[in-house]
Design a protein around this motif. Structure first.
Motif, PDB file in Angstrom:
ATOM      1  N   VAL A  30      -0.544  -1.514  35.253  1.00 32.33           N
ATOM      2  CA  VAL A  30      -0.542  -1.719  36.716  1.00 32.33           C
ATOM      3  C   VAL A  30       0.866  -2.040  37.197  1.00 32.33           C
ATOM      4  O   VAL A  30       1.324  -1.520  38.228  1.00 32.33           O
ATOM      5  N   VAL A  31       1.574  -2.903  36.455  1.00 27.72           N
ATOM      6  CA  VAL A  31       2.959  -3.258  36.830  1.00 27.72           C
ATOM      7  C   VAL A  31       3.852  -2.022  36.789  1.00 27.72           C
ATOM      8  O   VAL A  31       4.654  -1.785  37.699  1.00 27.72           O
ATOM      9  N   LEU A  32       3.715  -1.209  35.741  1.00 25.59           N
ATOM     10  CA  LEU A  32       4.559  -0.020  35.588  1.00 25.59           C
ATOM     11  C   LEU A  32       4.295   1.000  36.687  1.00 25.59           C
ATOM     12  O   LEU A  32       5.223   1.593  37.236  1.00 25.59           O
ATOM     13  N   VAL A  33       3.015   1.195  37.019  1.00 23.13           N
ATOM     14  CA  VAL A  33       2.680   2.113  38.117  1.00 23.13           C
ATOM     15  C   VAL A  33       3.216   1.565  39.433  1.00 23.13           C
ATOM     16  O   VAL A  33       3.710   2.310  40.287  1.00 23.13           O
ATOM     17  N   GLY A  34       3.152   0.229  39.605  1.00 24.77           N
ATOM     18  CA  GLY A  34       3.707  -0.397  40.806  1.00 24.77           C
ATOM     19  C   GLY A  34       5.215  -0.187  40.906  1.00 24.77           C
ATOM     20  O   GLY A  34       5.749   0.054  41.988  1.00 24.77           O
ATOM     21  N   MET A  35       5.906  -0.237  39.752  1.00 26.74           N
ATOM     22  CA  MET A  35       7.349   0.030  39.729  1.00 26.74           C
ATOM     23  C   MET A  35       7.642   1.452  40.174  1.00 26.74           C
ATOM     24  O   MET A  35       8.576   1.718  40.924  1.00 26.74           O
ATOM     25  N   LEU A  36       6.801   2.385  39.716  1.00 25.61           N
ATOM     26  CA  LEU A  36       7.013   3.793  40.044  1.00 25.61           C
ATOM     27  C   LEU A  36       6.794   4.057  41.527  1.00 25.61           C
ATOM     28  O   LEU A  36       7.516   4.836  42.148  1.00 25.61           O
ATOM     29  N   SER A  37       5.787   3.368  42.089  1.00 27.23           N
ATOM     30  CA  SER A  37       5.464   3.593  43.502  1.00 27.23           C
ATOM     31  C   SER A  37       6.269   2.705  44.435  1.00 27.23           C
ATOM     32  O   SER A  37       6.208   2.848  45.659  1.00 27.23           O
ATOM     33  N   GLY A  38       7.005   1.749  43.836  1.00 30.35           N
ATOM     34  CA  GLY A  38       7.826   0.852  44.660  1.00 30.35           C
ATOM     35  C   GLY A  38       7.019  -0.223  45.351  1.00 30.35           C
ATOM     36  O   GLY A  38       7.486  -0.879  46.269  1.00 30.35           O
ATOM     37  N   GLY A  39       5.762  -0.455  44.886  1.00 32.58           N
ATOM     38  CA  GLY A  39       4.888  -1.424  45.523  1.00 32.58           C
ATOM     39  C   GLY A  39       5.160  -2.847  45.065  1.00 32.58           C
ATOM     40  O   GLY A  39       6.048  -3.109  44.269  1.00 32.58           O
TER      41      GLY A  39
ATOM     42  N   GLY B 123      13.841  -1.484  27.162  1.00 29.23           N
ATOM     43  CA  GLY B 123      15.246  -1.666  26.810  1.00 29.23           C
ATOM     44  C   GLY B 123      15.835  -0.441  26.145  1.00 29.23           C
ATOM     45  O   GLY B 123      16.973  -0.038  26.448  1.00 29.23           O
ATOM     46  N   GLY B 124      15.065   0.177  25.251  1.00 30.71           N
ATOM     47  CA  GLY B 124      15.540   1.392  24.570  1.00 30.71           C
ATOM     48  C   GLY B 124      15.745   2.550  25.521  1.00 30.71           C
ATOM     49  O   GLY B 124      16.755   3.269  25.437  1.00 30.71           O
ATOM     50  N   THR B 125      14.800   2.735  26.454  1.00 31.74           N
ATOM     51  CA  THR B 125      14.927   3.849  27.403  1.00 31.74           C
ATOM     52  C   THR B 125      16.095   3.630  28.363  1.00 31.74           C
ATOM     53  O   THR B 125      16.729   4.590  28.801  1.00 31.74           O
ATOM     54  N   ARG B 126      16.388   2.373  28.674  1.00 31.85           N
ATOM     55  CA  ARG B 126      17.529   2.090  29.556  1.00 31.85           C
ATOM     56  C   ARG B 126      18.853   2.303  28.832  1.00 31.85           C
ATOM     57  O   ARG B 126      19.840   2.719  29.441  1.00 31.85           O
ATOM     58  N   LEU B 127      18.869   1.988  27.528  1.00 35.23           N
ATOM     59  CA  LEU B 127      20.090   2.193  26.749  1.00 35.23           C
ATOM     60  C   LEU B 127      20.509   3.658  26.733  1.00 35.23           C
ATOM     61  O   LEU B 127      21.701   3.975  26.756  1.00 35.23           O
ATOM     62  N   VAL B 128      19.522   4.554  26.656  1.00 32.52           N
ATOM     63  CA  VAL B 128      19.838   5.995  26.638  1.00 32.52           C
ATOM     64  C   VAL B 128      19.876   6.580  28.054  1.00 32.52           C
ATOM     65  O   VAL B 128      19.892   7.795  28.229  1.00 32.52           O
ATOM     66  N   ARG B 129      19.853   5.700  29.056  1.00 36.70           N
ATOM     67  CA  ARG B 129      20.037   6.060  30.469  1.00 36.70           C
ATOM     68  C   ARG B 129      18.982   7.057  30.966  1.00 36.70           C
ATOM     69  O   ARG B 129      19.296   8.045  31.628  1.00 36.70           O
ATOM     70  N   MET B 130      17.742   6.813  30.628  1.00 42.09           N
ATOM     71  CA  MET B 130      16.650   7.643  31.157  1.00 42.09           C
ATOM     72  C   MET B 130      16.376   7.265  32.605  1.00 42.09           C
ATOM     73  O   MET B 130      16.586   6.120  33.013  1.00 42.09           O
ATOM     74  N   ARG B 131      15.874   8.233  33.348  1.00 38.87           N
ATOM     75  CA  ARG B 131      15.498   7.966  34.736  1.00 38.87           C
ATOM     76  C   ARG B 131      14.246   7.098  34.759  1.00 38.87           C
ATOM     77  O   ARG B 131      13.458   7.101  33.810  1.00 38.87           O
ATOM     78  N   LEU B 132      14.047   6.350  35.869  1.00 42.46           N
ATOM     79  CA  LEU B 132      12.938   5.396  35.959  1.00 42.46           C
ATOM     80  C   LEU B 132      11.568   6.035  35.696  1.00 42.46           C
ATOM     81  O   LEU B 132      10.777   5.491  34.920  1.00 42.46           O
ATOM     82  N   PRO B 133      11.233   7.183  36.297  1.00 34.11           N
ATOM     83  CA  PRO B 133       9.915   7.781  36.016  1.00 34.11           C
ATOM     84  C   PRO B 133       9.699   8.063  34.527  1.00 34.11           C
ATOM     85  O   PRO B 133       8.610   7.807  33.999  1.00 34.11           O
ATOM     86  N   MET B 134      10.737   8.544  33.821  1.00 35.80           N
ATOM     87  CA  MET B 134      10.609   8.826  32.396  1.00 35.80           C
ATOM     88  C   MET B 134      10.465   7.532  31.596  1.00 35.80           C
ATOM     89  O   MET B 134       9.698   7.469  30.627  1.00 35.80           O
ATOM     90  N   GLN B 135      11.190   6.473  32.020  1.00 35.07           N
ATOM     91  CA  GLN B 135      11.040   5.164  31.371  1.00 35.07           C
ATOM     92  C   GLN B 135       9.593   4.699  31.436  1.00 35.07           C
ATOM     93  O   GLN B 135       9.020   4.235  30.441  1.00 35.07           O
TER      94      GLN B 135
END
Length: 299
Positions: A167-176, A125-137
């Motif tokens: 595992v979930v976060l890596v899946g988000m990054l890879s779009g799996g 939530g904090g990283t989204r508030l400051v509008r970070m890109r998905l990989p940085m989040q």
């Protein structure tokens, strides 16, 4: 011989800070595999050889700071905050542990996967508030996961939740795919390979059982509650679905452990649920403030 194996050291002296390298002389005997390879009855004081590294030293400072800030509070309250925020259970009286177990709240005496989920929600939530890109989040959230595991120490339920989160976060990054059953299965497989002793850990089994129950059955339980009790507020329906599912999923394991199963756990968990995020967040904030401005931590 130079070996890296888990050994239980029994002594009359206070253990050094976590991460300290020490030399101890004593009598060695067989341990209780697979948890420990050996037991050592110390015959001398531990001689420090190397101080904790910067990561361990930082975690120790946060743990000590929170405990110092809780001095003067009621014993049970202070012990529960320390247990729920940083996994420190040493100050919990046996009477408190027994009461929490009987009321079905023993999982709130220490850090669990729920606390880690709260941390992930906060960081994302904090990283989204400051509008970070998905990989940085994802990178920042993974770093927060590692930091939290070091802070609370690698307990079975925390390890399971941390690997699932990773595992979930890596899946988000890879779009799996991020289906819960698959994530849980991969997490269990990875952890059992890395730490085989978890295969016979009751804490790990309970954590996995509760998580599997939530993934597989909570949607159906929620739908049933919505049909049978449509006038209940949605927040209470959600809380009931989570509580009922987790309780029912772990009943076979609790019976196998030789513990009693009571209905008190359901209302007790419902009442405690809203407080857990507040205690977790405020406890971690207190730990951070304790090394920056101690009076604010006490407040």
């Amino acid at each position: 011989w130079s070996l890296e194996v888990p050994i239980t050291v029994m002594s009359s002296w206070q253990p050094p800070a976590i991460g300290t390298l020490v030399m101890v002389r004593g009598k060695l005997r067989a341990g209780k595999p697979p948890q420990t390879a050996a037991e050592l009855q110390a015959k001398s004081e531990a001689i420090p050889i190397e101080a904790p590294g910067p990561i361990d030293a930082g975690a120790n400072a946060l743990r000590n700071g929170l405990q110092q800030a809780l001095v003067g509070r009621p014993i049970d309250s202070a012990a529960l905050v320390a247990g729920l925020a940083i996994g420190e259970q040493s100050a919990q009286p046996q009477e408190l542990k027994d009461a929490m177990r009987i009321s079905g709240l023993s999982h709130l005496t220490a850090v669990s996967g729920g606390n880690l989920a709260i941390l992930i929600v906060l960081v994302v939530g904090g990283t989204r508030l400051v509008r970070m890109r998905l990989p940085m989040q994802i990178v920042i959230t993974l770093l927060a996961l590692v930091w939290f595991v070091i802070l609370v120490r690698p307990q079975p339920s925390v390890l399971r939740a941390a690997v699932m989160g990773a595992v979930v976060l890596v899946g988000m990054l890879s779009g799996g795919q991020r289906r819960g059953t698959g994530v849980l299965a991969i997490s269990i497989a990875l952890l059992i390979v890395v730490a085989p002793e978890l295969a016979i850990s009751w804490g790990f089994a309970l954590s996995v059982g509760a998580t599997a129950g939530l993934i597989l059955y909570s949607p159906a339980v929620l739908q049933w509650l919505q049909q049978k009790f449509p006038r209940l507020p949605s927040a209470i329906q959600d809380a009931l679905a989570v509580t009922l599912t987790a309780q029912l999923a772990t009943v076979p394991l609790i019976i196998a452990m030789g513990s009693t199963v009571g209905l008190a756990g359901i209302p007790a968990n419902l009442l405690a649920m809203p407080v857990v995020p507040a205690v977790t967040i405020l406890g971690l904030l207190t730990a951070l403030l304790s090394v920056v401005f101690f009076p604010a931590a006490v407040f």
